[in-house]
Motif scaffolding. Structure first.
Motif, PDB file in Angstrom:
ATOM      1  N   TYR A  93       0.905  -1.185  -0.024  1.00 29.77           N
ATOM      2  CA  TYR A  93       0.209  -0.060   0.007  1.00 29.77           C
ATOM      3  C   TYR A  93       0.922   1.198   0.030  1.00 29.77           C
ATOM      4  N   TYR A  94       0.557   2.315  -0.767  1.00 28.04           N
ATOM      5  CA  TYR A  94       1.533   3.417  -1.132  1.00 28.04           C
ATOM      6  C   TYR A  94       0.314   4.524  -0.714  1.00 28.04           C
ATOM      7  N   CYS A  95       1.109   5.632  -0.023  1.00 23.20           N
ATOM      8  CA  CYS A  95       0.446   6.857   0.034  1.00 23.20           C
ATOM      9  C   CYS A  95       0.928   7.619  -1.021  1.00 23.20           C
ATOM     10  N   TYR A  96      -0.296   8.909  -1.103  1.00 18.33           N
ATOM     11  CA  TYR A  96       0.151   9.685  -2.378  1.00 18.33           C
ATOM     12  C   TYR A  96      -0.445  10.690  -1.627  1.00 18.33           C
ATOM     13  N   ALA A  97       0.540  12.011  -2.140  1.00 24.40           N
ATOM     14  CA  ALA A  97      -0.130  13.356  -1.820  1.00 24.40           C
ATOM     15  C   ALA A  97       0.253  14.338  -2.771  1.00 24.40           C
ATOM     16  N   TYR A  98      -0.821  14.956  -3.110  1.00 25.11           N
ATOM     17  CA  TYR A  98      -0.646  16.353  -4.467  1.00 25.11           C
ATOM     18  C   TYR A  98      -0.596  17.605  -3.558  1.00 25.11           C
ATOM     19  N   LEU A  99       0.787  18.170  -3.769  1.00 23.05           N
ATOM     20  CA  LEU A  99       1.032  19.107  -3.036  1.00 23.05           C
ATOM     21  C   LEU A  99       1.625  20.353  -3.442  1.00 23.05           C
ATOM     22  N   LYS A 100       1.885  21.457  -2.657  1.00 22.98           N
ATOM     23  CA  LYS A 100       2.853  22.458  -3.352  1.00 22.98           C
ATOM     24  C   LYS A 100       3.728  22.755  -1.939  1.00 22.98           C
ATOM     25  N   GLU A 101       4.966  23.111  -2.574  1.00 21.13           N
ATOM     26  CA  GLU A 101       6.168  23.295  -1.571  1.00 21.13           C
ATOM     27  C   GLU A 101       6.375  25.001  -1.569  1.00 21.13           C
ATOM     28  N   TYR A 102       6.749  25.320  -0.410  1.00 18.62           N
ATOM     29  CA  TYR A 102       6.959  26.735  -0.073  1.00 18.62           C
ATOM     30  C   TYR A 102       8.029  27.023  -1.472  1.00 18.62           C
ATOM     31  N   GLY A 103       7.844  28.352  -1.878  1.00 15.08           N
ATOM     32  CA  GLY A 103       8.532  28.719  -3.088  1.00 15.08           C
ATOM     33  C   GLY A 103       8.523  28.228  -4.414  1.00 15.08           C
ATOM     34  N   SER A 104       7.562  27.173  -4.533  1.00 19.52           N
ATOM     35  CA  SER A 104       7.174  26.575  -5.871  1.00 19.52           C
ATOM     36  C   SER A 104       6.340  27.038  -6.345  1.00 19.52           C
ATOM     37  N   ARG A 105       6.191  27.196  -7.764  1.00 16.21           N
ATOM     38  CA  ARG A 105       5.064  27.726  -8.512  1.00 16.21           C
ATOM     39  C   ARG A 105       4.016  26.533  -8.787  1.00 16.21           C
ATOM     40  N   TYR A 106       4.433  25.222  -8.727  1.00 18.04           N
ATOM     41  CA  TYR A 106       3.990  24.134  -9.169  1.00 18.04           C
ATOM     42  C   TYR A 106       3.491  23.243  -8.161  1.00 18.04           C
ATOM     43  N   TRP A 107       2.344  22.606  -8.180  1.00 25.25           N
ATOM     44  CA  TRP A 107       1.773  21.306  -7.766  1.00 25.25           C
ATOM     45  C   TRP A 107       2.364  20.185  -8.298  1.00 25.25           C
ATOM     46  N   ARG A 108       2.534  19.207  -7.399  1.00 25.46           N
ATOM     47  CA  ARG A 108       3.151  17.786  -7.845  1.00 25.46           C
ATOM     48  C   ARG A 108       2.781  16.698  -6.806  1.00 25.46           C
TER      49      ARG A 108
END
Length: 121
Positions: A93-108
């Motif tokens: 079982y794998y966990c997944y998160a779609y998120l944005k880091e501080y200073g980044s323009r992009y979600w990944r």
């Protein structure tokens, strides 16, 4: 550097229960969707359940009524309560998160390392 760390896997008898946890850490500005996927030997990775930051959930038909996904936004943590487990639930079982880091323009998207769940008598 963002990390997703899963815990809670193991060996359980058919009909038993397990609770998986996944904590995201690092320079996280915001998390949108979190979820769980699973991969059995020789098979593709399949969606198990997802939950948005607002609490909307979706489930694979094979786990509806048996599994419950939840999250604690303050802790950047997602949970998967698995009840009435069947041998066919055996997988990594794998966990997944779609998120944005501080200073980044992009979600990944980010993945955890996986935790083994084995359902067997």
């Amino acid at each position: 550097q963002v990390q997703l760390v899963e815990s809670g896997g193991g060996l359980v008898q058919p009909g038993g229960s397990l609770r998986l946890s996944c904590a995201a850490s690092g320079s996280i500005f915001s998390i949108n969707t979190m979820g769980w996927y699973r991969q059995a030997p020789g098979k593709q990775r399949d969606l198990v359940a997802t939950i948005t930051s607002g609490g909307s959930t979706s489930y694979n038909d094979s786990v509806k009524g048996r599994f419950t996904i939840s999250r604690d936004n303050a802790k950047n943590t997602v949970y998967l309560q698995m009840n009435s487990l069947k041998p066919e639930d055996t997988a990594v079982y794998y966990c997944y998160a779609y998120l944005k880091e501080y200073g980044s323009r992009y979600w990944r998207g980010y993945w955890g390392q996986g935790t083994q769940v084995t359902v067997s008598s």
